[in-house]
Design a protein around this motif. Structure first.
Motif, PDB file in Angstrom:
ATOM      1  N   THR A   1      49.384  10.631  58.316  1.00 15.27           N
ATOM      2  CA  THR A   1      48.518   9.828  57.446  1.00 15.27           C
ATOM      3  C   THR A   1      49.385   8.740  56.791  1.00 15.27           C
ATOM      4  O   THR A   1      50.503   8.507  57.224  1.00 15.27           O
TER       5      THR A   1
ATOM      6  N   SER B   1      49.965   4.643  55.194  1.00 12.87           N
ATOM      7  CA  SER B   1      49.638   3.271  55.614  1.00 12.87           C
ATOM      8  C   SER B   1      50.027   3.005  57.056  1.00 12.87           C
ATOM      9  O   SER B   1      49.333   2.268  57.761  1.00 12.87           O
ATOM     10  N   SER B   2      51.153   3.585  57.485  1.00 13.93           N
ATOM     11  CA  SER B   2      51.696   3.206  58.801  1.00 13.93           C
ATOM     12  C   SER B   2      50.726   3.406  59.961  1.00 13.93           C
ATOM     13  O   SER B   2      50.609   2.523  60.806  1.00 13.93           O
TER      14      SER B   2
ATOM     15  N   ASP C   1      50.556  17.219  57.341  1.00 10.88           N
ATOM     16  CA  ASP C   1      50.688  17.672  55.958  1.00 10.88           C
ATOM     17  C   ASP C   1      49.407  17.465  55.150  1.00 10.88           C
ATOM     18  O   ASP C   1      48.487  16.769  55.587  1.00 10.88           O
TER      19      ASP C   1
ATOM     20  N   GLY D   1      55.345   8.757  60.496  1.00 15.32           N
ATOM     21  CA  GLY D   1      55.792   7.631  59.682  1.00 15.32           C
ATOM     22  C   GLY D   1      57.138   8.056  59.101  1.00 15.32           C
ATOM     23  O   GLY D   1      57.650   9.136  59.405  1.00 15.32           O
TER      24      GLY D   1
ATOM     25  N   HIS E   1      62.165  10.677  54.536  1.00 12.60           N
ATOM     26  CA  HIS E   1      61.405  11.899  54.846  1.00 12.60           C
ATOM     27  C   HIS E   1      60.518  11.708  56.079  1.00 12.60           C
ATOM     28  O   HIS E   1      60.092  10.593  56.390  1.00 12.60           O
TER      29      HIS E   1
ATOM     30  N   GLY F   1      57.047  13.862  57.791  1.00  9.69           N
ATOM     31  CA  GLY F   1      56.130  14.798  57.158  1.00  9.69           C
ATOM     32  C   GLY F   1      56.442  14.689  55.663  1.00  9.69           C
ATOM     33  O   GLY F   1      56.780  13.616  55.160  1.00  9.69           O
TER      34      GLY F   1
ATOM     35  N   ARG G   1      50.217   4.524  44.715  1.00 11.39           N
ATOM     36  CA  ARG G   1      49.349   3.378  44.987  1.00 11.39           C
ATOM     37  C   ARG G   1      47.959   3.792  45.458  1.00 11.39           C
ATOM     38  O   ARG G   1      47.012   3.031  45.352  1.00 11.39           O
TER      39      ARG G   1
ATOM     40  N   LYS H   1      61.377   0.034  54.466  1.00 11.52           N
ATOM     41  CA  LYS H   1      61.761   1.146  55.355  1.00 11.52           C
ATOM     42  C   LYS H   1      63.108   0.869  56.054  1.00 11.52           C
ATOM     43  O   LYS H   1      63.626   1.726  56.773  1.00 11.52           O
TER      44      LYS H   1
END
Ligand code: F6R
Length: 254
Positions: A36, A38-39, A67, A132, A138, A140, A167, A202
């Motif tokens: 899950t 934004s990526s 997760d 992501g 990190h 997960g 956010r 990132k």
């Protein structure tokens, strides 16, 4: 490890969606590990578009998510169950009985983790895991310092992750402090891994993960030991790596 440089987020999303769709076409009953945040949103949009055009069929596919926040109900707009429903599952023909996500409302952590590990095993393991990466490295919700030998476990989220995810919430005070997450061991057992990263925030995490030492302090660095990892990242996320290396046409670091 292959690293593909995407022009921008749209290009990244199309490239990664192509890899996922190839997996589904080659093996219609594939088990996809999904993420899950934004990526992957652009990837899911692209997969939906191809499904609507009749190019993809999810009827035999299984989805196992990485997760879920502890304490959020499935219909809470900030739960990852809700995210998956609205960003993907509601728009494709996946069998909802073949979609899995940890149950954030289960208070008995041990029971939930054993249950979720059982689901992954019963599916026959994950064919392709989408990841992501957090700004702290990190994957997960395996935060820096987490041992590499964990399967699904209860995580105390780091302040860095709470700040980054605030956010999505009305205020930082309501961001959950805990989550259930597949562990590094579960992720490393996936047959193929696709990691996507977009944006300058990132760049350091990606550089340390791919070019730095393998250490639990940078959870994604363990991916250097997996034999089938594809990274798709935009130039901002690759900026630190590109200061030190070129990426050849085959996607390998030079
Ligand atoms: C989400 C997950 C996280 C995110 C990571 C990046 O299921 O497991 O590891 O992939 O925090 O999040 P975004 O994509 O929002 O920057």
């Amino acid at each position: 490890m292959r690293i593909y440089k995407a022009k921008d987020y749209n290009d990244l999303s199309r490239k990664a969606a192509n890899i996922l769709s190839a997996q589904i076409i080659m093996k219609p009953d594939a088990v996809l590990g999904l993420a899950t945040g934004s990526s992957p949103i652009g990837i899911y949009k692209q997969l939906i578009e191809w499904y609507q055009k009749g190019d993809l069929d999810f009827s035999e596919t299984t989805a196992v998510n990485l997760d879920e926040y502890v304490g959020l109900k499935k219909d809470d707009p900030n739960s990852y169950a809700f995210f998956m429903k609205t960003n993907l599952f509601d728009h494709i023909n996946i069998d909802r009985n073949k979609t899995f996500i940890p149950d954030g409302m289960e208070n008995d952590a041990e029971r939930e983790c054993v249950r979720y590990n059982g689901i992954i095993k019963a599916c026959g393991g994950i064919d392709m895991q989408l990841l992501g990466i957090g700004c702290n490295g990190h994957i997960g919700f395996n935060e820096p310092g987490t041992s590499f030998d964990k399967e699904t476990h209860l995580v105390t989220l780091s302040q860095n992750t709470i700040d980054a995810n605030a956010r999505f919430f009305d205020s930082i005070s309501v961001v959950p402090k805990h989550a259930y997450s597949m562990g590094i061991k579960s992720i490393m057992q996936a047959r193929r891994i696709v990691l996507v990263a977009s944006g300058e925030n990132k760049a350091n995490a990606l550089y340390e993960s791919i070019c730095g030492p393998i250490t639990p302090q940078v959870p994604a660095s363990i991916l250097q030991l997996h034999n089938n990892v594809t990274v798709v990242a935009d130039s901002d996320a690759l900026s630190e790596i590109l200061k030190h290396h070129e990426i050849g046409s085959g996607g390998h670091l030079i």
